[in-house]
Scaffold this motif. Structure first.
Motif, PDB file in Angstrom:
ATOM      1  N   ILE A  85      34.042   1.724 -31.675  1.00  0.00           N
ATOM      2  CA  ILE A  85      33.783   0.739 -32.427  1.00  0.00           C
ATOM      3  C   ILE A  85      32.716   1.075 -33.611  1.00  0.00           C
ATOM      4  CG2 ILE A  85      32.520  -1.698 -33.000  1.00  0.00           C
ATOM      5  CD1 ILE A  85      33.376  -2.266 -29.947  1.00  0.00           C
ATOM      6  N   ILE A  86      31.873   2.008 -33.583  1.00  0.00           N
ATOM      7  CA  ILE A  86      30.881   2.336 -34.548  1.00  0.00           C
ATOM      8  C   ILE A  86      31.620   3.344 -35.458  1.00  0.00           C
ATOM      9  CG2 ILE A  86      28.824   3.635 -35.216  1.00  0.00           C
ATOM     10  CD1 ILE A  86      27.605   2.204 -32.717  1.00  0.00           C
ATOM     11  N   SER A  87      32.528   4.239 -34.941  1.00  0.00           N
ATOM     12  CA  SER A  87      33.086   5.394 -35.829  1.00  0.00           C
ATOM     13  C   SER A  87      34.317   4.616 -36.619  1.00  0.00           C
ATOM     14  CB  SER A  87      33.486   6.162 -35.067  1.00  0.00           C
ATOM     15  OG  SER A  87      34.653   5.846 -34.146  1.00  0.00           O
ATOM     16  N   GLY A  88      34.827   3.446 -36.358  1.00  0.00           N
ATOM     17  CA  GLY A  88      35.805   2.876 -36.988  1.00  0.00           C
ATOM     18  C   GLY A  88      37.027   3.328 -36.325  1.00  0.00           C
ATOM     19  N   GLY A  89      37.170   3.667 -35.061  1.00  0.00           N
ATOM     20  CA  GLY A  89      38.324   3.982 -34.210  1.00  0.00           C
ATOM     21  C   GLY A  89      38.750   2.706 -33.674  1.00  0.00           C
ATOM     22  N   LEU A  90      38.140   1.647 -33.459  1.00  0.00           N
ATOM     23  CA  LEU A  90      38.301   0.152 -33.165  1.00  0.00           C
ATOM     24  C   LEU A  90      37.720  -0.449 -34.126  1.00  0.00           C
ATOM     25  CD1 LEU A  90      37.421   0.109 -29.398  1.00  0.00           C
ATOM     26  CD2 LEU A  90      39.773  -0.126 -30.452  1.00  0.00           C
ATOM     27  N   ALA A  91      38.804  -0.906 -35.207  1.00  0.00           N
ATOM     28  CA  ALA A  91      38.207  -1.831 -36.405  1.00  0.00           C
ATOM     29  C   ALA A  91      38.034  -3.470 -35.930  1.00  0.00           C
ATOM     30  CB  ALA A  91      39.444  -2.050 -37.154  1.00  0.00           C
ATOM     31  N   ASP A  92      37.367  -4.045 -36.779  1.00  0.00           N
ATOM     32  CA  ASP A  92      36.978  -5.613 -36.785  1.00  0.00           C
ATOM     33  C   ASP A  92      38.185  -6.255 -36.486  1.00  0.00           C
ATOM     34  OD1 ASP A  92      34.402  -7.260 -36.934  1.00  0.00           O
ATOM     35  OD2 ASP A  92      35.936  -8.282 -38.278  1.00  0.00           O
ATOM     36  N   GLY A  93      38.187  -7.121 -35.328  1.00  0.00           N
ATOM     37  CA  GLY A  93      39.189  -7.907 -35.144  1.00  0.00           C
ATOM     38  C   GLY A  93      40.339  -7.206 -34.134  1.00  0.00           C
ATOM     39  N   ASP A  94      40.277  -5.938 -34.012  1.00  0.00           N
ATOM     40  CA  ASP A  94      41.152  -5.476 -33.024  1.00  0.00           C
ATOM     41  C   ASP A  94      40.849  -5.912 -31.449  1.00  0.00           C
ATOM     42  OD1 ASP A  94      42.209  -3.842 -35.061  1.00  0.00           O
ATOM     43  OD2 ASP A  94      41.354  -1.943 -34.281  1.00  0.00           O
ATOM     44  N   PRO A  95      42.135  -6.111 -30.850  1.00  0.00           N
ATOM     45  CA  PRO A  95      42.108  -6.140 -29.561  1.00  0.00           C
ATOM     46  C   PRO A  95      41.713  -5.207 -28.762  1.00  0.00           C
ATOM     47  CG  PRO A  95      44.256  -6.355 -29.983  1.00  0.00           C
ATOM     48  CD  PRO A  95      43.596  -5.946 -31.343  1.00  0.00           C
ATOM     49  N   ALA A 103      39.327  -9.301 -24.861  1.00  0.00           N
ATOM     50  CA  ALA A 103      38.493  -8.802 -25.611  1.00  0.00           C
ATOM     51  C   ALA A 103      38.878  -8.455 -27.261  1.00  0.00           C
ATOM     52  CB  ALA A 103      37.715  -7.747 -24.930  1.00  0.00           C
ATOM     53  N   VAL A 104      38.125  -9.006 -27.936  1.00  0.00           N
ATOM     54  CA  VAL A 104      38.267  -8.700 -29.406  1.00  0.00           C
ATOM     55  C   VAL A 104      36.885  -8.103 -30.010  1.00  0.00           C
ATOM     56  CG1 VAL A 104      38.858  -9.692 -31.674  1.00  0.00           C
ATOM     57  CG2 VAL A 104      39.641 -10.820 -29.593  1.00  0.00           C
ATOM     58  N   VAL A 105      37.325  -7.019 -30.870  1.00  0.00           N
ATOM     59  CA  VAL A 105      36.293  -5.900 -31.408  1.00  0.00           C
ATOM     60  C   VAL A 105      35.602  -6.689 -32.371  1.00  0.00           C
ATOM     61  CG1 VAL A 105      35.810  -4.058 -32.565  1.00  0.00           C
ATOM     62  CG2 VAL A 105      37.178  -4.166 -30.537  1.00  0.00           C
ATOM     63  N   HIS A 106      34.162  -6.713 -32.592  1.00  0.00           N
ATOM     64  CA  HIS A 106      33.575  -7.138 -33.735  1.00  0.00           C
ATOM     65  C   HIS A 106      32.557  -5.938 -34.354  1.00  0.00           C
ATOM     66  CE1 HIS A 106      34.686 -10.907 -32.752  1.00  0.00           C
ATOM     67  NE2 HIS A 106      34.300 -11.095 -31.655  1.00  0.00           N
ATOM     68  N   ARG A 107      32.746  -5.410 -35.582  1.00  0.00           N
ATOM     69  CA  ARG A 107      31.764  -4.490 -35.989  1.00  0.00           C
ATOM     70  C   ARG A 107      30.313  -5.041 -36.147  1.00  0.00           C
ATOM     71  NH1 ARG A 107      32.651   0.761 -37.390  1.00  0.00           N
ATOM     72  NH2 ARG A 107      31.925   0.442 -39.310  1.00  0.00           N
ATOM     73  N   PRO A 108      29.398  -4.214 -36.178  1.00  0.00           N
ATOM     74  CA  PRO A 108      28.125  -4.477 -36.065  1.00  0.00           C
ATOM     75  C   PRO A 108      27.779  -5.255 -37.434  1.00  0.00           C
ATOM     76  CG  PRO A 108      28.026  -2.394 -34.941  1.00  0.00           C
ATOM     77  CD  PRO A 108      29.516  -2.621 -35.372  1.00  0.00           C
ATOM     78  N   SER A 109      27.057  -6.221 -37.516  1.00  0.00           N
ATOM     79  CA  SER A 109      26.801  -7.056 -38.810  1.00  0.00           C
ATOM     80  C   SER A 109      25.170  -7.367 -38.685  1.00  0.00           C
ATOM     81  CB  SER A 109      27.659  -8.196 -38.817  1.00  0.00           C
ATOM     82  OG  SER A 109      27.284  -9.095 -37.985  1.00  0.00           O
ATOM     83  N   PRO A 110      24.846  -7.720 -40.187  1.00  0.00           N
ATOM     84  CA  PRO A 110      23.479  -8.195 -40.216  1.00  0.00           C
ATOM     85  C   PRO A 110      23.266  -9.588 -39.378  1.00  0.00           C
ATOM     86  CG  PRO A 110      24.277  -7.478 -42.395  1.00  0.00           C
ATOM     87  CD  PRO A 110      25.615  -7.391 -41.404  1.00  0.00           C
ATOM     88  N   ALA A 111      24.297 -10.089 -39.188  1.00  0.00           N
ATOM     89  CA  ALA A 111      24.345 -11.507 -38.367  1.00  0.00           C
ATOM     90  C   ALA A 111      23.769 -11.425 -36.935  1.00  0.00           C
ATOM     91  CB  ALA A 111      25.562 -12.321 -38.363  1.00  0.00           C
ATOM     92  N   ASN A 112      24.494 -10.030 -36.293  1.00  0.00           N
ATOM     93  CA  ASN A 112      24.074  -9.514 -34.924  1.00  0.00           C
ATOM     94  C   ASN A 112      22.542  -9.213 -34.921  1.00  0.00           C
ATOM     95  OD1 ASN A 112      27.284  -8.004 -35.185  1.00  0.00           O
ATOM     96  ND2 ASN A 112      26.897  -9.577 -33.626  1.00  0.00           N
ATOM     97  N   LEU A 113      22.426  -8.476 -36.046  1.00  0.00           N
ATOM     98  CA  LEU A 113      20.804  -8.003 -36.100  1.00  0.00           C
ATOM     99  C   LEU A 113      19.952  -9.277 -36.262  1.00  0.00           C
ATOM    100  CD1 LEU A 113      18.438  -5.972 -36.177  1.00  0.00           C
ATOM    101  CD2 LEU A 113      18.954  -5.576 -38.516  1.00  0.00           C
ATOM    102  N   GLY A 114      20.332 -10.286 -36.991  1.00  0.00           N
ATOM    103  CA  GLY A 114      19.638 -11.456 -37.408  1.00  0.00           C
ATOM    104  C   GLY A 114      19.319 -12.278 -35.942  1.00  0.00           C
TER     105      GLY A 114
END
Length: 263
Positions: A22-32, A73-84
């Motif tokens: 997920i972090i490397s971009g191998g799995l994109a945001d919204g990918d199942p 399961a659906v992928v979510h890229r890390p975001s400021p909201a997660n950190l928030g």
């Protein structure tokens, strides 16, 4: 080694490998994510171990698991909201309230706006997005909850477009906390609670902020954003520093859908 400990360690290893994708971009945001059968072939572990790995990733906000036959399961890229959300947990444990978040934003958001004005590519990367949001604000000014949402996106854009990744993440986490507070307040407030004249004044200030950024006036926009926040934060009054609403923040950072274990 106890079976439960072994399962947990194996689950962490599987979660580590999926997280790295997920972090490397191998799995994109919204990918199942692949179905459980495929994941078990890829990572030869038991179904309970895989489910625990999914729980680890879901707790980190990196996936959402949906119920039903069409779930998964659906992928979510890390975001400021997660950190928030995690920042909100830490602040809540320290008995900090939303008033403390407001003060922090009054210091960091003006710096982000100044960086936006200093960007050599601001005419292409910053100004069009801010202008789009400003025009939407003016178009929806009669609808208090809607215009508050647009206003928050304008302020979040000042952070997200500043060009400094660490500041974007740290200030973005604060913005996520404040946005959850302000939008929750707006949904509970009668429209007359914020007179139309006051909304127009705020819109006019947004227009001036946009103009100063377009002109590259870093110091001037820093001063204006600081004074604007000091005034704007009086509406969702943080006096008494009420608690941070982690439930609302969690709802805002998650897409629609129910959570469940994968099948």
């Amino acid at each position: 080694m106890e079976p439960r400990v072994r399962v947990h360690r194996l689950a962490e290893q599987v979660a580590d490998r999926i997280r790295a994708q997920i972090i490397s971009g191998g799995l994109a945001d919204g990918d199942p994510l692949p179905k459980s059968e495929e994941l078990i072939r890829r990572y030869p572990v038991s179904l309970p171990t895989l489910r625990e790995a999914m729980r680890i990733l879901e707790a980190e906000g990196l996936i959402t698991v949906r119920r039903g036959r069409l779930g998964g399961a659906v992928v979510h890229r890390p975001s400021p909201a997660n950190l928030g959300y995690n920042l909100g947990l830490v602040l809540a444990a320290q008995r900090s309230g939303i008033g403390d978040v407001a003060v922090a934003l009054r210091h960091v958001e003006p710096a982000c706006a100044a960086l936006c004005a200093a960007r050599a590519d601001r005419a292409r990367t910053v100004v069009p997005r801010l202008r789009e949001l400003h025009e939407e604000y003016l178009a929806r000014i009669g609808d208090l909850p809607a215009v508050v949402g647009v206003s928050r996106r304008f302020h979040e854009a000042l952070v997200g477009l500043c060009g400094n990744p660490p500041l974007i993440v740290l200030a973005g986490a604060l913005e996520a906390l404040w946005s959850s507070h302000e939008e929750g307040w707006a949904s509970r407030t009668e429209p007359r609670g914020v007179p139309l004249s006051q909304r127009k004044e705020a819109g006019a200030v947004h227009g001036k902020i946009l103009d100063l950024i377009e002109a590259g006036e870093s110091e001037a926009v820093h001063r204006l954003v600081a004074s604007h926040l000091a005034a704007a934060q009086r509406n969702p009054e943080p006096s008494g520093s009420p608690a941070i609403d982690l439930t609302l923040l969690r709802e805002l950072m998650q897409p629609p859908g129910e959570a469940a274990d994968p099948h």
